[in-house]
Design a protein around this motif. Structure first.
Motif, short mmCIF file in Angstrom:
data_model
loop_
_atom_site.label_atom_id
_atom_site.label_comp_id
_atom_site.label_asym_id
_atom_site.label_seq_id
_atom_site.Cartn_x
_atom_site.Cartn_y
_atom_site.Cartn_z
N SER A 47 0.81 -1.22 0.00
CA SER A 47 0.00 0.00 0.00
C SER A 47 0.84 1.27 0.00
N ASN A 83 -9.27 3.07 -0.86
CA ASN A 83 -8.93 2.08 0.16
C ASN A 83 -9.52 0.71 -0.18
N THR A 96 -7.58 -2.74 -1.47
CA THR A 96 -7.69 -4.03 -0.78
C THR A 96 -8.08 -5.13 -1.75
N GLY A 127 -10.20 -9.94 8.94
CA GLY A 127 -10.51 -9.17 7.74
C GLY A 127 -11.98 -8.80 7.66
N GLY A 175 -8.06 -5.56 7.07
CA GLY A 175 -9.36 -5.39 6.44
C GLY A 175 -9.85 -3.97 6.48
N GLY A 220 -5.05 -1.35 6.12
CA GLY A 220 -4.09 -2.26 5.51
C GLY A 220 -2.70 -1.72 5.24
N ASN A 280 -7.36 -9.87 3.06
CA ASN A 280 -7.84 -9.06 1.93
C ASN A 280 -9.03 -9.70 1.25
#
Length: 258
Positions: free
Chosen positions: A33, A51, A55, A91, A159, A162, A196
């Motif tokens: 990320s 976001n 993910t 997650g 989740g 991340g 994820n």
């Protein structure tokens, strides 16, 4: 807010390249990320859409890294099963938290969590020696529930947001197991993939994911993720671990300032 088809046509090469960079950073260092989330913001996506799209796209990173890490994952079946359950639960909880809670609440502690994971990774050997000394003096078996809670907690963070979750998970795995960084890294990639996956299913169901953008970013992430384990196998473990930790601290500062 989502990208229009014209936006995707103009930025497809940028998204694929960003995905490759994110895949390499994610599979090698747990910092996918660091590349992909800012790249999505640059395309004009809102923070929340960026976001959840990030993910979803990074599922491809886990897939590529997992395929390329078969050597390191041999004999890890039982461990991966337990980790998958922990990260899936985390997650799902993280996705639910993002969908119902104000983002500012959890975002305020994100830099501190990333910094903590980086410090743990940098001080892994010293902490392991201290843990070994405590274990030698212990008269009763230790309970494993704190470790299980830590794994679920990382899944929640993965989740929800991340960024840097891979660093934290890699640090926890490195502290709990005596093994090479390549093995811990391979296990980390599978764990983050499960977190994820659980979160992405929830995000797809509520319709917040920019699917075309996620597909392009994911294409690059798969390539980068597949190449990452090869890099880990050939780089010296000590300098690599130090580089990961330092990059994690840099991400923490960036998140705190941004």
């Amino acid at each position: 807010m989502s990208s229009s088809p014209a936006d995707v046509e103009q930025t497809w090469w940028f998204l694929v390249l960003a995905g490759i960079g994110a895949g390499l950073c994610g599979s090698v260092a747990g910092l996918a990320s660091l590349v992909s989330y800012p790249a999505l913001l640059m395309t004009g996506l809102s923070p929340v859409v960026a976001n959840v799209t990030n993910t979803t796209a990074l599922l491809a990173n886990a897939a590529g890294a997992g395929i390329s890490s078969r050597r390191e994952l041999r004999g890890q079946g039982r461990r991966l099963t337990v980790l998958a359950a922990q990260m899936t639960c985390g997650g799902l909880a993280g996705a639910a938290l993002l969908l119902v809670a104000p983002p500012e609440v959890f975002a305020a502690v994100v830099p501190w969590l990333v910094a903590l994971g980086s410090v743990l990774l940098l001080g892994r050997d010293r902490l392991r020696r201290a843990a070994s000394r405590r274990s030698a003096r212990r008269t009763r078996p230790s309970r494993s529930w704190p470790g299980h809670l830590a794994m679920v907690g990382v899944g929640v963070y993965g989740g929800y947001f991340g960024a840097g979750a891979g660093v934290i998970l890699l640090a926890v795995l490195s502290l709990r197991s005596v093994e090479t960084l390549a093995v811990s890294n391979a296990v980390k990639n599978v764990g983050m993939g499960m977190a994820n996956l659980a979160a992405a299913v929830a995000y797809l169901l509520v319709g917040h994911v920019d699917v075309p953008v996620a597909a392009l970013l994911g294409l690059g992430a798969f390539v980068g993720g597949w190449c990452g384990p090869w890099v880990v196998r050939w780089l010296p473990e000590g300098p690599l671990r130090a580089a990961v930790g330092i990059c994690g601290l840099g991400l923490a500062v960036s998140l705190a300032l941004g």
